[in-house]
Design a protein around this motif. Sequence first.
Motif, PDB file in Angstrom:
ATOM      1  N   LYS A  40      -1.752  -1.984  -4.071  1.00 42.91           N
ATOM      2  CA  LYS A  40      -2.806  -0.970  -4.062  1.00 42.91           C
ATOM      3  C   LYS A  40      -2.149   0.412  -4.051  1.00 42.91           C
ATOM      4  CE  LYS A  40      -4.932   1.475  -1.157  1.00 42.91           C
ATOM      5  NZ  LYS A  40      -5.062   2.621  -2.047  1.00 42.91           N
TER       6      LYS A  40
ATOM      7  N   CYS B 128       8.105  13.036   3.072  1.00 41.98           N
ATOM      8  CA  CYS B 128       8.075  12.615   4.486  1.00 41.98           C
ATOM      9  C   CYS B 128       9.327  13.110   5.192  1.00 41.98           C
ATOM     10  CB  CYS B 128       7.974  11.109   4.562  1.00 41.98           C
ATOM     11  SG  CYS B 128       9.123  10.316   3.453  1.00 41.98           S
TER      12      CYS B 128
ATOM     13  N   ILE C 252       8.484   4.562  -4.245  1.00 38.69           N
ATOM     14  CA  ILE C 252       8.058   3.832  -3.042  1.00 38.69           C
ATOM     15  C   ILE C 252       7.370   2.513  -3.403  1.00 38.69           C
ATOM     16  CG2 ILE C 252       6.509   3.901  -1.050  1.00 38.69           C
ATOM     17  CD1 ILE C 252       7.530   6.703  -0.489  1.00 38.69           C
TER      18      ILE C 252
ATOM     19  N   PHE D 217       3.592  -1.133   3.969  1.00 36.67           N
ATOM     20  CA  PHE D 217       2.823   0.114   3.882  1.00 36.67           C
ATOM     21  C   PHE D 217       3.752   1.318   3.996  1.00 36.67           C
ATOM     22  CE2 PHE D 217       1.094   3.652   6.382  1.00 36.67           C
ATOM     23  CZ  PHE D 217       0.027   4.048   5.578  1.00 36.67           C
ATOM     24  N   THR D 218       3.486   2.318   3.194  1.00 40.04           N
ATOM     25  CA  THR D 218       4.102   3.624   3.411  1.00 40.04           C
ATOM     26  C   THR D 218       2.996   4.661   3.302  1.00 40.04           C
ATOM     27  OG1 THR D 218       6.101   2.841   2.323  1.00 40.04           O
ATOM     28  CG2 THR D 218       5.979   5.186   2.709  1.00 40.04           C
ATOM     29  N   GLY D 219       2.912   5.522   4.300  1.00 41.42           N
ATOM     30  CA  GLY D 219       1.860   6.535   4.280  1.00 41.42           C
ATOM     31  C   GLY D 219       1.826   7.262   5.611  1.00 41.42           C
ATOM     32  N   SER D 220       0.646   7.749   5.950  1.00 42.29           N
ATOM     33  CA  SER D 220       0.557   8.588   7.148  1.00 42.29           C
ATOM     34  C   SER D 220       0.555   7.748   8.425  1.00 42.29           C
ATOM     35  CB  SER D 220      -0.709   9.428   7.079  1.00 42.29           C
ATOM     36  OG  SER D 220      -1.818   8.556   7.080  1.00 42.29           O
TER      37      SER D 220
ATOM     38  N   GLU E  13      -8.431  -1.829   3.594  1.00 41.97           N
ATOM     39  CA  GLU E  13      -8.744  -2.501   4.864  1.00 41.97           C
ATOM     40  C   GLU E  13      -9.044  -3.975   4.645  1.00 41.97           C
ATOM     41  OE1 GLU E  13     -11.743  -0.517   7.186  1.00 41.97           O
ATOM     42  OE2 GLU E  13     -10.541   1.338   7.250  1.00 41.97           O
TER      43      GLU E  13
ATOM     44  N   GLU F 267       2.208  16.757  11.627  1.00 41.14           N
ATOM     45  CA  GLU F 267       2.722  16.735  10.258  1.00 41.14           C
ATOM     46  C   GLU F 267       1.735  17.472   9.363  1.00 41.14           C
ATOM     47  OE1 GLU F 267       2.666  13.099   7.909  1.00 41.14           O
ATOM     48  OE2 GLU F 267       4.713  13.485   7.261  1.00 41.14           O
TER      49      GLU F 267
ATOM     50  N   MET G  11       6.153   5.708   8.058  1.00 37.12           N
ATOM     51  CA  MET G  11       5.116   6.736   8.206  1.00 37.12           C
ATOM     52  C   MET G  11       5.690   8.158   8.192  1.00 37.12           C
ATOM     53  SD  MET G  11       2.853   4.484  10.809  1.00 37.12           S
ATOM     54  CE  MET G  11       4.171   3.912  11.805  1.00 37.12           C
ATOM     55  N   GLY G  12       4.971   9.053   8.817  1.00 38.71           N
ATOM     56  CA  GLY G  12       5.277  10.479   8.645  1.00 38.71           C
ATOM     57  C   GLY G  12       6.463  10.994   9.428  1.00 38.71           C
TER      58      GLY G  12
ATOM     59  N   ILE H 245       0.875  -1.188   0.000  1.00 44.16           N
ATOM     60  CA  ILE H 245       0.000   0.000   0.000  1.00 44.16           C
ATOM     61  C   ILE H 245       0.902   1.225   0.000  1.00 44.16           C
ATOM     62  CG2 ILE H 245      -1.775   1.252   1.279  1.00 44.16           C
ATOM     63  CD1 ILE H 245      -2.686  -1.383   2.471  1.00 44.16           C
ATOM     64  N   SER H 246       0.745   2.033  -1.031  1.00 45.40           N
ATOM     65  CA  SER H 246       1.732   3.115  -1.176  1.00 45.40           C
ATOM     66  C   SER H 246       1.078   4.496  -1.206  1.00 45.40           C
ATOM     67  CB  SER H 246       2.541   2.893  -2.458  1.00 45.40           C
ATOM     68  OG  SER H 246       1.676   2.888  -3.554  1.00 45.40           O
ATOM     69  N   PRO H 247       1.866   5.522  -0.918  1.00 44.25           N
ATOM     70  CA  PRO H 247       1.355   6.898  -0.978  1.00 44.25           C
ATOM     71  C   PRO H 247       1.549   7.477  -2.377  1.00 44.25           C
ATOM     72  CG  PRO H 247       3.578   6.923  -0.112  1.00 44.25           C
ATOM     73  CD  PRO H 247       3.285   5.489  -0.495  1.00 44.25           C
ATOM     74  N   TRP H 248       1.154   8.723  -2.542  1.00 44.34           N
ATOM     75  CA  TRP H 248       1.235   9.368  -3.861  1.00 44.34           C
ATOM     76  C   TRP H 248       2.499  10.183  -4.033  1.00 44.34           C
ATOM     77  CZ3 TRP H 248       1.771  14.408  -2.542  1.00 44.34           C
ATOM     78  CH2 TRP H 248       1.258  14.785  -1.294  1.00 44.34           C
ATOM     79  N   ASN H 249       3.210  10.464  -2.918  1.00 43.27           N
ATOM     80  CA  ASN H 249       4.240  11.504  -3.041  1.00 43.27           C
ATOM     81  C   ASN H 249       5.536  11.024  -3.691  1.00 43.27           C
ATOM     82  OD1 ASN H 249       4.945  10.052  -0.741  1.00 43.27           O
ATOM     83  ND2 ASN H 249       5.799  11.827   0.294  1.00 43.27           N
TER      84      ASN H 249
HETATM   85  P1  NAD Z   1      -2.140   8.004   3.477  1.00 41.24           P
HETATM   86  O1  NAD Z   1      -1.830   7.336   4.766  1.00 41.24           O
HETATM   87  O2  NAD Z   1      -3.353   8.831   3.429  1.00 41.24           O
HETATM   88  O3  NAD Z   1      -2.294   6.909   2.343  1.00 41.24           O
HETATM   89  C1  NAD Z   1      -1.305   5.957   2.082  1.00 41.24           C
HETATM   90  C2  NAD Z   1      -1.937   4.741   1.424  1.00 41.24           C
HETATM   91  O4  NAD Z   1      -2.773   4.117   2.368  1.00 41.24           O
HETATM   92  C3  NAD Z   1      -2.811   5.072   0.232  1.00 41.24           C
HETATM   93  O5  NAD Z   1      -2.621   4.107  -0.753  1.00 41.24           O
HETATM   94  C4  NAD Z   1      -4.199   4.991   0.804  1.00 41.24           C
HETATM   95  O6  NAD Z   1      -5.188   4.680  -0.147  1.00 41.24           O
HETATM   96  C5  NAD Z   1      -4.043   3.875   1.775  1.00 41.24           C
HETATM   97  N1  NAD Z   1      -5.046   3.832   2.859  1.00 41.24           N
HETATM   98  C6  NAD Z   1      -5.772   4.849   3.359  1.00 41.24           C
HETATM   99  N2  NAD Z   1      -6.566   4.403   4.352  1.00 41.24           N
HETATM  100  C7  NAD Z   1      -6.348   3.088   4.464  1.00 41.24           C
HETATM  101  C8  NAD Z   1      -6.872   2.084   5.308  1.00 41.24           C
HETATM  102  N3  NAD Z   1      -7.760   2.349   6.240  1.00 41.24           N
HETATM  103  N4  NAD Z   1      -6.402   0.837   5.161  1.00 41.24           N
HETATM  104  C9  NAD Z   1      -5.473   0.543   4.232  1.00 41.24           C
HETATM  105  N5  NAD Z   1      -4.965   1.440   3.403  1.00 41.24           N
HETATM  106  C10 NAD Z   1      -5.390   2.712   3.515  1.00 41.24           C
HETATM  107  O7  NAD Z   1      -0.849   8.813   3.062  1.00 41.24           O
HETATM  108  P2  NAD Z   1      -0.596   9.711   1.777  1.00 41.24           P
HETATM  109  O8  NAD Z   1      -1.353  10.974   1.913  1.00 41.24           O
HETATM  110  O9  NAD Z   1      -0.788   8.924   0.542  1.00 41.24           O
HETATM  111  O10 NAD Z   1       0.965  10.004   1.909  1.00 41.24           O
HETATM  112  C11 NAD Z   1       1.478  10.967   2.740  1.00 41.24           C
HETATM  113  C12 NAD Z   1       1.954  10.371   4.037  1.00 41.24           C
HETATM  114  O11 NAD Z   1       2.917   9.358   3.782  1.00 41.24           O
HETATM  115  C13 NAD Z   1       2.673  11.368   4.901  1.00 41.24           C
HETATM  116  O12 NAD Z   1       2.303  11.166   6.232  1.00 41.24           O
HETATM  117  C14 NAD Z   1       4.133  11.026   4.690  1.00 41.24           C
HETATM  118  O13 NAD Z   1       4.978  11.426   5.736  1.00 41.24           O
HETATM  119  C15 NAD Z   1       4.080   9.556   4.549  1.00 41.24           C
HETATM  120  N6  NAD Z   1       5.241   9.038   3.849  1.00 41.24           N
HETATM  121  C16 NAD Z   1       6.188   8.377   4.554  1.00 41.24           C
HETATM  122  C17 NAD Z   1       7.315   7.901   3.924  1.00 41.24           C
HETATM  123  C18 NAD Z   1       8.390   7.166   4.669  1.00 41.24           C
HETATM  124  O14 NAD Z   1       9.202   6.514   4.043  1.00 41.24           O
HETATM  125  N7  NAD Z   1       8.409   7.217   5.973  1.00 41.24           N
HETATM  126  C19 NAD Z   1       7.475   8.108   2.563  1.00 41.24           C
HETATM  127  C20 NAD Z   1       6.476   8.785   1.862  1.00 41.24           C
HETATM  128  C21 NAD Z   1       5.366   9.248   2.522  1.00 41.24           C
END
Ligand code: NAD
Length: 965
Positions: free
Chosen positions: A642, A757, A624, A693-696, A680, A852, A724-725, A615-619
């Motif tokens: 995803k 991030c 990633i 997973f990478t994201g918030s 989910e 963040e 994460m963030g 599961i990846s972010p957009w940035n």
């Molecule tokens: P996000 O957490 O909103 O989404 C990330 C991914 O998770 C997306 O694919 C999204 O569809 C999915 N997602 C959302 N809700 C979910 C759920 N309930 N269950 C499973 N998957 C779910 O993050 P974002 O806005 O795409 O990216 C920005 C965030 O990512 C920032 O917090 C940033 O710091 C972090 N980030 C961290 C790194 C790192 O390496 N530490 C790198 C890049 C981005």
Amino acid sequence: MGREVPLLFNKKKWMGRVMEWAMKDETFRFQLFRYIDVLPSLRSDALVLKVLKEYFTEEAHTPVMLKKGIERISRSTFIPYIAAKVIRAAVESIARQFIAGKDPADALKPLNSLLESGFAFSVDLLGEVVVSDVEALASTKNYLGLLDLLSPEITGWARDPLPENDKKRSVPRLDISLKVTSLYSQMDPLDFEVSVESVKENLRQIFRKAQEVGVSVCLDMEHYYFKDLILAVFKSILDEFEDYPFAGVALQAYLKDAKEDLLGLIEWVKARRRRISVRLVKGAYWDYETALNRQKGWPVPVFLDKGETDLNFEELTRILFENSEFIYPAIATHNLRSVSNAIAFAESSGLSKDFFEFQMLYGMGEPLRNTLKDMGYRVRVYGPVGELIPGMAYLVRRLLENTSNESFVRQCFAEGKPLEELIKAPEIERAVVAGHREEGIFRNQPPMDFSQAENRESIKDSLGKMKSDFSRRYPLSIGNQEIYTDREIVSHNPANPREVIGRVSLATKKEAERAIEEARKAFDMWKKKVPQERAEYLFRVAEEMRRLRSELIALEIYEVGKTWKDADGDVNEAIDYCEYYGREMIRLGTPIRLGDFPGEENEYHYEPRGVGVVISPWNFPLAIPAGMISAGIVTGNCIIFKPSGLSPVAGWRLSEIFKTSGIPSGVLQFLPGPGNEVGEYLVSHPETDFIAFTGSKDVGLDIVKRAGETRPGQRSIKKVIAEMGGKNAIIIDETADMDEAVTGVLESFLGYQGQKCSACSRVIVIGEVFDKFCGRLRGAVESIRIGPPEEPGTFMGPVIDEGAVKKIGRYIERGMNEGKPLLLRKAEGEGYFIGPAIFGDVGPGSPIAQEEIFGPVLVIMRARDMDEAIDIANDSLYALTGGVFSRSPANIRKAEEGFRAGNLYINRKITGAFVGRQPFGGAGLSGVGSKAGGPDYLLKFMNPRSISENTLRRGFAYSVRFPPK
Ligand code: NAD
């Protein structure tokens, strides 16, 4: 030249003695020059001594006498004050050797006496790195002021210092050496044409004035990256000043392409039937060019062997002299051989002494310059003028140059080498030319060199072509089937939301279930493939991405609003992951033997976990997911990918590239879908074994929680690899190099609009440098270009969507209540643009200093000392990246020990980690410590397993698994 010895090497004087120590011991030399470099920025006496102690008393290489002296001074109560004064005075007197004055008025006296002695001169204005329009304007004014002040003085002097200067080939007695990059803060060959036009706005004023007062102007050559741009600026400004005969440019003989540049220039002037001057130098940035270009993986543009540079210098001298009808050569060297060669060539070609001049640096090679003048040659002294702080870079360069083993000045005056050796023809020691890297090891994909026109063209071309693909529909991909669904995500260009980048089919739970089935089916086959074979697929993916590089960059520019350089960085990182993890798997794929007992064989190896969800972010829309997918599949797992709903087209493109590598059906499924539905479902499903997973933070923690629950039918404990963030801080102390701190913070704060991030969102400034830092940063932020990222000169593009604009806007409003706005810049445009905001006087605990924001909002806080600064930096739930700008060894050590950050950076920006060099990932609530791009990342995707066999049969032991070699 007789027995004249320059002051620097005069052993009867303290300066000569210190230099003697420095030349004997390399470590002491570097410590000494590093201390000299930091000294002018140390504002208090106490700091001068504290840093002195840090540099020298804990250093084994410091001469005992010096060490004892420093210790004695530090113990006494009265002496420190006096000692600090003495040290400052001593360094100032070294600086005075090389710097003609702290401003043009101050320089008048030494310049006057040079003139009296029969030398002309060229003034070089030392200055800080120009980071803002205000600073560029100030620099322009300084040049104009210099001309205003010096030209009446000089024309007033009765005697012309240059012999034969009343004849046809007359040249001005005063010359100014110009650093083009100091006249326009956004100068970058990436934005070539705009840079040329913009820099000319200030340059034109200087040319006009120089023409009016009869002074010559020489454009100094700077780092290689700017070379073509400087040459283009030179030609372009000359076309505007057709009847100005005194323009010149410097060429560096250490560059492999210097000859080509010189021949090009000659053609150019010939075609215009005019005359220019060329200052031929060997080049002052050799260490920088070799280090920087190697770091980037670009070809090193300079000769690696000093002998080659010397030979090239001789050849370029010949070419210059052969074309003296169009070029007035200025031979800038202190090397006796190079000088003799020029004289011999001039004499044998029958050129009189007014056909050229020699140039030497102020404070260097005085005996040689005096001799040449006495022989009737024209000699011009290149005299830098400026304050000590900006002058330090110059001074340290000169000291290094003078004391390096290869320095002619050192060999001649300090080591007293015999004349025959000093003037013997240059030789090339081929051993030095050998490559610096082993073959077959992982190498980072070099960034695109945008100083090369063909690279710029290829991006422009791809940006144009991609438009015809807009609005296309894209399917999901499960097994070997492509599925178009009724529900779609529409992906917009954040810089122009009316543009639809693509429509991507959305999965539901039904497709998610099928994807898991397909992956499960393929797993048995895939896990049996040998690591080398799985790695080969990744190498093919990397190759395909290299082939599509410009197209992928264009896609990121349109879909997520990255600038050219940021998009390029993301594509390169994606390539790196494939190359690196492929090699890593080959390394980890060989089972190891534990213990060494006859009759007992213990094998330890790794097995894939099973079916994984990525599961990846957009940035970082390619890097990633490419990292997580490639790690997942190379370790033998099958993956359901995803992507983020904000970068689905990049996700599709990536999964297509994996497919073209030939990976078997079922190994990778592409499954875009809403996070809170499909995401989910996949996380909670009993048949998925791990989640990368990478994201918030919030989503990551939710995934950790869900994955922790064991459901009926589940046969493994789910592993979560979560990145994460961050709320990343940079500390700036009183010893910091302000040029580096300002540019480092600017890039870390506003690179990709603060949506990395790793971005810097907190700065902690120690002591008195607060105002200076804030002022310069503000100027820099006000000067960057905000606009559509398709345009190459854009520094800051839009944020990702409307939601982000609103969220960031709310934080900016809070900032107005919680702190003092230091800068609020507006940004306009149809897209999701929001201007950067900087707040001061913010309490460390306030939400804008804690949460963040993921956008261009920065808080700047104050700290008394390093301990307090580290406490403030650590006062966060996150611990992803962190940075320190400091030249105090003790403070750097403190940060290394106490600053809690997964990636700590010292004296550089805190973004842009390289695979294999800065394994990336945080501690605290920033991540689980898995370190993407590091040597133990793949281990998270596998289970270790051990097999122990009794190999004794009838008392006879034979090694089955590890047969004798
Ligand atoms: P996000 O957490 O909103 O989404 C990330 C991914 O998770 C997306 O694919 C999204 O569809 C999915 N997602 C959302 N809700 C979910 C759920 N309930 N269950 C499973 N998957 C779910 O993050 P974002 O806005 O795409 O990216 C920005 C965030 O990512 C920032 O917090 C940033 O710091 C972090 N980030 C961290 C790194 C790192 O390496 N530490 C790198 C890049 C981005």
